[in-house]
Design a protein around this motif. Structure first.
Motif, PDB file in Angstrom:
ATOM      1  N   ASN A   1      43.413  32.588  41.234  1.00  0.00           N
ATOM      2  CA  ASN A   1      42.638  31.555  40.537  1.00  0.00           C
ATOM      3  C   ASN A   1      43.396  30.227  40.512  1.00  0.00           C
ATOM      4  OD1 ASN A   1      40.454  33.298  39.911  1.00  0.00           O
ATOM      5  ND2 ASN A   1      41.615  34.123  38.178  1.00  0.00           N
ATOM      6  N   ASN A   2      44.144  29.978  41.600  1.00  0.00           N
ATOM      7  CA  ASN A   2      44.913  28.741  41.768  1.00  0.00           C
ATOM      8  C   ASN A   2      46.003  28.567  40.714  1.00  0.00           C
ATOM      9  OD1 ASN A   2      43.474  27.933  44.080  1.00  0.00           O
ATOM     10  ND2 ASN A   2      41.867  27.031  42.815  1.00  0.00           N
ATOM     11  N   LYS A   3      46.470  29.690  40.153  1.00  0.00           N
ATOM     12  CA  LYS A   3      47.595  29.686  39.224  1.00  0.00           C
ATOM     13  C   LYS A   3      48.587  30.764  39.661  1.00  0.00           C
ATOM     14  CE  LYS A   3      44.632  28.408  35.298  1.00  0.00           C
ATOM     15  NZ  LYS A   3      44.140  28.827  33.953  1.00  0.00           N
ATOM     16  N   LEU A   4      49.854  30.570  39.311  1.00  0.00           N
ATOM     17  CA  LEU A   4      50.853  31.579  39.628  1.00  0.00           C
ATOM     18  C   LEU A   4      50.639  32.828  38.791  1.00  0.00           C
ATOM     19  CD1 LEU A   4      54.121  29.433  39.813  1.00  0.00           C
ATOM     20  CD2 LEU A   4      52.799  30.350  41.736  1.00  0.00           C
ATOM     21  N   LEU A   5      50.981  33.973  39.377  1.00  0.00           N
ATOM     22  CA  LEU A   5      50.929  35.245  38.655  1.00  0.00           C
ATOM     23  C   LEU A   5      52.047  36.132  39.176  1.00  0.00           C
ATOM     24  CD1 LEU A   5      47.902  37.357  37.594  1.00  0.00           C
ATOM     25  CD2 LEU A   5      49.745  38.457  38.869  1.00  0.00           C
ATOM     26  N   CYS A   6      52.771  36.740  38.255  1.00  0.00           N
ATOM     27  CA  CYS A   6      53.817  37.698  38.604  1.00  0.00           C
ATOM     28  C   CYS A   6      53.504  38.999  37.884  1.00  0.00           C
ATOM     29  CB  CYS A   6      55.185  37.173  38.188  1.00  0.00           C
ATOM     30  SG  CYS A   6      56.557  38.265  38.617  1.00  0.00           S
ATOM     31  N   GLY A   7      53.487  40.109  38.616  1.00  0.00           N
ATOM     32  CA  GLY A   7      53.110  41.362  37.979  1.00  0.00           C
ATOM     33  C   GLY A   7      53.700  42.575  38.648  1.00  0.00           C
ATOM     34  N   PHE A   8      53.621  43.701  37.904  1.00  0.00           N
ATOM     35  CA  PHE A   8      54.119  44.991  38.389  1.00  0.00           C
ATOM     36  C   PHE A   8      52.989  46.019  38.488  1.00  0.00           C
ATOM     37  CE2 PHE A   8      58.176  43.859  35.823  1.00  0.00           C
ATOM     38  CZ  PHE A   8      58.511  42.893  36.752  1.00  0.00           C
ATOM     39  N   TYR A   9      51.751  45.581  38.416  1.00  0.00           N
ATOM     40  CA  TYR A   9      50.504  46.360  38.416  1.00  0.00           C
ATOM     41  C   TYR A   9      50.202  46.834  36.991  1.00  0.00           C
ATOM     42  CZ  TYR A   9      46.592  48.699  40.666  1.00  0.00           C
ATOM     43  OH  TYR A   9      45.324  49.054  41.078  1.00  0.00           O
ATOM     44  N   ASN A  10      49.120  46.290  36.459  1.00  0.00           N
ATOM     45  CA  ASN A  10      48.730  46.508  35.057  1.00  0.00           C
ATOM     46  C   ASN A  10      49.817  46.049  34.092  1.00  0.00           C
ATOM     47  OD1 ASN A  10      46.239  47.637  35.776  1.00  0.00           O
ATOM     48  ND2 ASN A  10      47.118  49.704  35.910  1.00  0.00           N
ATOM     49  N   ASN A  11      50.610  45.098  34.526  1.00  0.00           N
ATOM     50  CA  ASN A  11      51.730  44.596  33.728  1.00  0.00           C
ATOM     51  C   ASN A  11      52.082  43.224  34.298  1.00  0.00           C
ATOM     52  OD1 ASN A  11      54.004  44.239  32.147  1.00  0.00           O
ATOM     53  ND2 ASN A  11      55.241  45.782  33.199  1.00  0.00           N
ATOM     54  N   ASP A  12      51.251  42.216  33.952  1.00  0.00           N
ATOM     55  CA  ASP A  12      51.287  40.928  34.642  1.00  0.00           C
ATOM     56  C   ASP A  12      51.434  39.768  33.661  1.00  0.00           C
ATOM     57  OD1 ASP A  12      50.494  42.609  36.717  1.00  0.00           O
ATOM     58  OD2 ASP A  12      48.397  41.947  36.652  1.00  0.00           O
TER      59      ASP A  12
END
Length: 423
Positions: free
Chosen positions: A116-127
């Motif tokens: 959505n044009n924003k950064l995202l960092c995650g570990f799957y279901n933990n973002d």
């Protein structure tokens, strides 16, 4: 494509890793972490103006994957940093920057993406997702950090914390480790644009480190006469003419006389060509001899746009200049001969030029938006390379010593300038 446990070996301990993408996908600090190209990505100009960055086209499913070793992220702190230049990201897709996916299950798939044009960092279901819309077609420094001690997951954009939350650790032991793609949806979610200078650290960097990585563009101590960049980007300068070493304000400095100067054969400063882009120039200067029209710093596009950003008049007054279709300036004091003076020139659209002398605000233009060239720039330090006609149409060879040069792609605060003036 997933790497299986039988075809990849997870390294037990790697302190750091670095992929510069200077026309290859080699990792520079370790063995077994070189990247392999998938989908035939190509190379383009680096954000630093020299070397290269890697260019990914999403429609061609281009990315690189790391083999045969797998970077260890499980149950530990880490920092992932990169420079990205996104092109035409759609809000309906994920665009992978860096990832490692053992399985699409909770805490077994690591992904650093634009969603959505924003950064995202995650570990799957933990973002954690950032809150800032990423500007297209410009370079950004981005970081994903996990701190095991505080159990905190963070995303950073251009040196600013963009999102943070409490999170359990990533538990994956192996998997498809890739740059320019992630696999949280099963198949590759690839990037669209350029990626450069990807770094891994097996620790959580602090806010000061991330801010410097994102915004300290070059720093030259000049110790031992060196023109090596002591900042994070490796943008080494070149001497044109003979420079000598002298006693500095901090350790050693460079002595300028008879016309030598420092510059580059390329244009490493993309942000100095972007209208309204914030920056800070800071250095120590010690003019010698007698007062004359002389240039401390010229900013130029070769054979084009050029302004004497810091120049001295024939009476020794310091003037800080910029460009709005015509010259705009703020006048400083007389700079004493044979004495070290700390000079800082900060710029933002809100504050315009602020000229600091020895850590104290001396003068300002007030708010304005400077008119950039629209292309990457370079500077000339210690003279004007014969381009005296550049705005404001006076300048020339600098005679004296210069020390501790910093260029930031942000406006430093008064407190930060004061700290530089009191080493």
């Amino acid at each position: 494509m997933y790497l299986s446990a039988t075809t990849a070996t997870t390294a037990q301990s790697i302190a750091s890793a670095f992929w510069s993408f200077d026309s290859n996908a080699l990792e520079l600090y370790n063995s077994g972490l070189d990247a392999t190209l998938s989908g035939s990505p190509i190379y383009t100009t680096s954000f630093a103006g020299y070397g290269a960055a890697i260019s990914f086209t999403r429609s061609s499913t281009q990315y690189v994957y790391i083999t045969p070793k797998v970077l260890p992220f499980n149950s530990r702190s880490f920092t992932i940093e990169a420079w990205i230049y996104p092109v035409s990201l759609s809000s309906s897709n994920d665009y992978g920057i860096f990832g490692q996916c053992q399985a699409t299950s909770s805490n077994l798939c690591l992904y650093f993406i634009a969603r959505n044009n924003k950064l995202l960092c995650g570990f799957y279901n933990n973002d954690i997702q950032g809150g800032t819309i990423i500007t297209m077609s410009t370079w950004h420094h981005v970081a994903c950090i996990y701190d095991l001690t505080t159990m905190t997951q963070q995303v950073w954009l251009d040196g600013s914390l963009d999102g943070s939350h409490s999170a359990s650790a990533y538990n994956g032991l192996w998997g498809n480790t890739a740059i320019g793609a992630t696999f949280q949806l099963g198949s590759a979610s690839t990037f669209n644009g350029y990626i450069d200078n990807v770094r891994f650290e097996a620790r959580a960097k602090n806010s000061t480190e991330i801010l410097n990585d994102a915004t300290l563009h070059v720093y030259y101590s000049f110790d031992g006469g060196s023109l090596t960049d002591n900042g994070p980007n490796g943008i080494n300068a070149t001497a044109y003419g003979s420079l000598s070493t002298t006693t500095g304000r901090v350790n050693q400095a460079l002595q300028f006389s008879s016309g030598p100067y420092i510059s580059y054969s390329y244009t490493p400063f993309y942000f100095l060509g972007i209208s309204g882009s914030s920056f800070t120039i800071a250095l120590w200067a010690k003019p010698t001899g007698s007062y004359a029209q002389q240039t401390i710093l010229l900013v130029e596009q070769p054979s084009g746009w050029c302004v004497h950003y810091l120049v001295m008049t024939s009476t020794g007054h310091l003037v800080a200049n910029c460009w709005i279709g015509s010259n705009i300036a703020t006048n400083g004091p007389i700079i004493s001969l044979n004495t070290w003076t700390h000079i800082a020139y900060t710029y933002s659209t809100t504050n315009g030029i602020r000229l600091y002398i020895n850590g104290n605000l001396n003068s300002t233009t007030g708010s304005f938006t400077f008119s950039g060239s629209g292309v990457p720039m370079r500077f000339v330090l210690g003279g004007d390379s014969g381009r005296t006609v550049c705005s404001p149409a006076y300048g020339g060879v600098f005679t004296g010593a210069l020390d501790e040069f910093y260029l930031y792609r942000r406006e430093l605060t008064a407190a930060q300038v004061l700290a530089l003036a009191n080493p």
